[in-house]
Design an enzyme around this catalytic site. Sequence first.
Site, mmCIF file in Angstrom:
data_model
loop_
_atom_site.group_PDB
_atom_site.id
_atom_site.type_symbol
_atom_site.label_atom_id
_atom_site.label_comp_id
_atom_site.label_asym_id
_atom_site.label_seq_id
_atom_site.Cartn_x
_atom_site.Cartn_y
_atom_site.Cartn_z
ATOM 1 N N ASN A 1 0.854 -1.197 0.000
ATOM 2 C CA ASN A 1 0.000 0.000 0.000
ATOM 3 C C ASN A 1 0.882 1.237 0.000
ATOM 4 O OD1 ASN A 1 0.504 0.857 2.866
ATOM 5 N ND2 ASN A 1 -0.304 -1.188 3.223
ATOM 6 N N ASP B 1 -4.316 -9.424 13.162
ATOM 7 C CA ASP B 1 -4.479 -8.005 13.489
ATOM 8 C C ASP B 1 -3.548 -7.702 14.663
ATOM 9 O OD1 ASP B 1 -5.349 -5.535 14.612
ATOM 10 O OD2 ASP B 1 -7.225 -5.751 13.508
ATOM 11 N N ILE B 2 -2.484 -6.963 14.373
ATOM 12 C CA ILE B 2 -1.432 -6.730 15.384
ATOM 13 C C ILE B 2 -1.972 -5.874 16.521
ATOM 14 C CG2 ILE B 2 0.870 -5.735 15.746
ATOM 15 C CD1 ILE B 2 1.289 -6.431 12.666
ATOM 16 N N LYS C 1 -13.810 1.505 15.861
ATOM 17 C CA LYS C 1 -12.564 0.735 15.815
ATOM 18 C C LYS C 1 -11.915 0.651 17.191
ATOM 19 C CE LYS C 1 -10.775 0.907 11.921
ATOM 20 N NZ LYS C 1 -10.208 1.442 10.689
ATOM 21 N N LYS D 1 -11.211 -3.078 18.596
ATOM 22 C CA LYS D 1 -9.841 -3.599 18.750
ATOM 23 C C LYS D 1 -9.450 -3.736 20.208
ATOM 24 C CE LYS D 1 -8.457 -2.569 14.273
ATOM 25 N NZ LYS D 1 -7.587 -3.245 13.324
HETATM 26 O O1 C5P Z 1 -8.783 -2.263 10.906
HETATM 27 P P1 C5P Z 1 -7.879 -1.179 10.401
HETATM 28 O O2 C5P Z 1 -6.809 -1.680 9.496
HETATM 29 O O3 C5P Z 1 -8.578 0.003 9.835
HETATM 30 O O4 C5P Z 1 -7.172 -0.648 11.741
HETATM 31 C C1 C5P Z 1 -6.108 0.247 11.722
HETATM 32 C C2 C5P Z 1 -5.281 0.081 12.946
HETATM 33 O O5 C5P Z 1 -5.052 -1.271 13.213
HETATM 34 C C3 C5P Z 1 -3.916 0.694 12.806
HETATM 35 O O6 C5P Z 1 -3.481 1.087 14.093
HETATM 36 C C4 C5P Z 1 -3.076 -0.440 12.271
HETATM 37 O O7 C5P Z 1 -1.715 -0.282 12.582
HETATM 38 C C5 C5P Z 1 -3.691 -1.600 13.021
HETATM 39 N N1 C5P Z 1 -3.657 -2.879 12.294
HETATM 40 C C6 C5P Z 1 -2.835 -3.891 12.729
HETATM 41 N N2 C5P Z 1 -2.837 -5.103 12.096
HETATM 42 C C7 C5P Z 1 -3.652 -5.324 11.059
HETATM 43 C C8 C5P Z 1 -4.505 -4.309 10.602
HETATM 44 C C9 C5P Z 1 -4.484 -3.092 11.243
HETATM 45 O O8 C5P Z 1 -2.092 -3.673 13.680
HETATM 46 N N3 C5P Z 1 -3.633 -6.500 10.458
#
Ligand code: C5P
Length: 399
Positions: free
Chosen positions: A208, A303-304, A335, A339
């Site tokens: 990206n 999702d980190i 969000k 999260k």
């Molecule tokens: O769900 P989305 O991608 O919109 O969320 C954004 C946030 O989640 C950011 O802080 C991004 O660094 C984190 N993120 C993550 N791992 C992922 C997707 C998003 O840590 N696979």
Amino acid sequence: MHGNRILLIIGGGIAAYKSLELIRRLKERGHTVRAILTKAGAEFVTPLSLAALSGERVFQDLFSLTDESEMGHIQLSRAADLVVLAPATADLMAKMAGGHANDLASTALLATDKPVLMAPAMNVRMWNSPATQRNRATLERDGVAFVGPNEGEMACGEFGPGRMAEPDEIVAAIETLLAAPGPLAGMSALVTAGPTHEPLDPVRYIANRSSGRQGYAIAGALAEAGADTMLVSGPVAIAAPPRVKLVQVETAREMLAACESALPVDVAVCAAAVADWRPEAMANQKIKKNAAHSALKLTANPDILRTLSQGAQRPSLVVGFAAETENVIAHAQEKRLAKGCDWIVANDVSPVTGVMGGANNTVHLITAKGVENWPELDKGEVGRRLAARIAQALKTSAA
Ligand code: C5P
């Protein structure tokens, strides 16, 4: 500021005479100065003048029985708050960049865990040479600070950068480095930044447009505020800020593994634009264009941010990002809850905003208490404000 212990390494250059003045100024300001004089340095100033000005004995020899029994090379740097090289010759820079340890000065440098400040002095061509510039970049990456060199007429008659900074400038740089510890001193921070690359085959990947600039600025600001900062970064084209430990990764799964091995930390800021999906399988060979690939099979990445927020070793404060192109605040609030993080920094990344890859950012800080709308700021300033808010929050939660 008074009463710091400076270990001054004097290399062999005509500018060494200015180091005598530097010792005098530092003493006037209440610092103690202990000098290491290199063999080449001793061609320009005498140990006697250094001893007279510093009021301390001067150290010259790695293998001197008296030096080693009274104050070994390890002890010399341990007993200092800061190591200063003035003049830092091309040779001393090369030795430190290369990790050499073949005289007292280089051995003390290799052994030190204290901040190091270099005041280079050399001929302009030597300063500009690819080798010296390579060494400077290496030293900066290792966290060494520089003052000068200044531009001007040189002892050799040439003009350009290479003159050692003036004693007053060196004193100012020393005192900045020794300034009171930042608000995050003693804390640890983890920052993710940049895109991830998810391979399709050995030459292609899904990625990206994230430049990493905002995450790098946050890591730099946290380190500047005194936090022991690890930056886990996807592939980007920018340099790591000083004093930050950089771990480079490519994929989301590598990023997660690097983050988990950094735990426990006091604060985690997830600014990376992690790919939500990766190709289900990576082809071992380059996929041929005539192969029948009408659809790409994808699978979800970990999702980190969610993993860190909901994990057993959850940092005291977890900050996520929400890059949105519409309904920025509403999506970011959802969000934050989904999260399980404490704060979300939300921004509009529609192409018209120029945020992706640009220098500025307009963000909203979303916490449990509500929404703060910050003005348009450059990404460095967003990082500094966020670091200040983090320091405030950690102090309150520790109290
Ligand atoms: O769900 P989305 O991608 O919109 O969320 C954004 C946030 O989640 C950011 O802080 C991004 O660094 C984190 N993120 C993550 N791992 C992922 C997707 C998003 O840590 N696979």
